[in-house]
Scaffold this motif. Structure first.
Motif, PDB file in Angstrom:
ATOM      1  N   GLU A 152       0.871  -1.193   0.000  1.00  0.00           N
ATOM      2  CA  GLU A 152       0.000   0.000   0.000  1.00  0.00           C
ATOM      3  C   GLU A 152       0.895   1.227   0.000  1.00  0.00           C
ATOM      4  N   ASP A 153       0.547   2.233  -0.825  1.00  0.00           N
ATOM      5  CA  ASP A 153       1.450   3.376  -0.974  1.00  0.00           C
ATOM      6  C   ASP A 153       1.073   4.594  -0.147  1.00  0.00           C
ATOM      7  N   GLU A 154      -0.167   4.665   0.352  1.00  0.00           N
ATOM      8  CA  GLU A 154      -0.552   5.881   1.075  1.00  0.00           C
ATOM      9  C   GLU A 154      -0.026   5.829   2.509  1.00  0.00           C
ATOM     10  N   ASP A 168      -3.179  -3.356  -2.121  1.00  0.00           N
ATOM     11  CA  ASP A 168      -3.967  -2.255  -2.684  1.00  0.00           C
ATOM     12  C   ASP A 168      -4.013  -2.391  -4.206  1.00  0.00           C
ATOM     13  N   MET A 181      -4.487   0.339  -6.429  1.00  0.00           N
ATOM     14  CA  MET A 181      -3.768   1.472  -7.036  1.00  0.00           C
ATOM     15  C   MET A 181      -2.399   1.599  -6.381  1.00  0.00           C
ATOM     16  N   LYS A 194     -12.506   0.365   0.140  1.00  0.00           N
ATOM     17  CA  LYS A 194     -12.158   1.615   0.828  1.00  0.00           C
ATOM     18  C   LYS A 194     -13.320   2.590   0.709  1.00  0.00           C
TER      19      LYS A 194
END
Ligand code: CA
Length: 226
Positions: free
Chosen positions: A8-10, A52, A54, A102
């Motif tokens: 996950e990038d966030e 995730d 994205m 989400k």
């Protein structure tokens, strides 16, 4: 202690997942990028991956597809965007074990994590559904799909593709394909094989005129690369 890989990038989501999973007693590793996440998933030993959709450098679906194609059976929960029904269908088709939309509550996520860990290793055997080019192919059920839609394939087309799949990365001659799929039938020529290859390329290659997956090796035969 169960090991969980979060891809996950966030940053806010990374922190929230790490804190809450660690409180529950899980050993958490975070990767913020699709490519490094895939490498970690392939090389590490994890009981569960939270993935995730994205992601930078490699989308979550490609991470999942490539991991399953490489034989990784770690259960996967996908994080999908709200209202993206296609994400849910595609994720499950590619071998995700569950998905969560989400925004989600932590209580919901932790319940899903517990349920998937209880089920243990992925219910989708790596050899049953495989990703070849644009197709997701199940050689046991003789079904194929592309972007969530069924793709018609004849049993012989499955057999040709399966033989190439079983010898991926190797050169397979037309004669080998003929005897493996059709047996020794004098009425058939190697031209038959070429016609099947053309049809398979139409179904699985992003650009059938410039194949990237079923390659022609002139004078030798064909080679499947993923
Ligand atoms: Ca993201």
């Amino acid at each position: 202690m169960p090991r969980i890989l979060v891809i996950e990038d966030e940053p806010a989501m990374q922190r929230g997942l790490r804190d809450n999973l660690e409180i529950e007693g899980y050993d958490v590793t975070i990767e913020g990028d699709g490519r490094t996440g895939l490498e970690e998933l392939r090389s590490g030993t994890y009981d569960l991956t939270i993935l995730d959709v994205m992601l930078p450098s490699l989308p979550g679906f490609d991470v999942l597809r490539q991991a399953r194609a490489a034989g990784v059976t770690t259960p996967v929960i996908m994080l999908t965007a709200k209202g993206e029904e296609i994400d849910r269908v595609l994720g499950l088709e590619l071998g995700a074990d569950d998905y969560i939309t989400k925004p989600f509550s932590l209580r919901e996520l932790l319940a899903r994590v517990k349920a998937v860990l209880r089920r243990g290793q992925s219910a989708t055997p790596a050899v049953s559904a495989v990703a070849i080019g644009l197709l997701t192919v199940d050689f046991t059920a003789y079904t194929a799909a592309r972007n969530g839609m069924d793709v018609e394939m004849t049993p012989k087309e499955f057999d040709v593709l399966k033989h190439l799949w079983e010898h991926q990365g190797q050169t397979v001659t037309r004669d080998q394909l003929l005897s493996a799929v059709w047996g020794y039938d004098d009425s058939l020529s190697t031209r038959t094989v070429d016609n099947f290859i053309l049809r398979l390329r139409q179904k699985l290659e992003p650009d059938p005129g410039h194949p990237r997956h079923i390659l022609t090796l002139h004078g030798a035969g064909y080679k499947l690369v993923l």
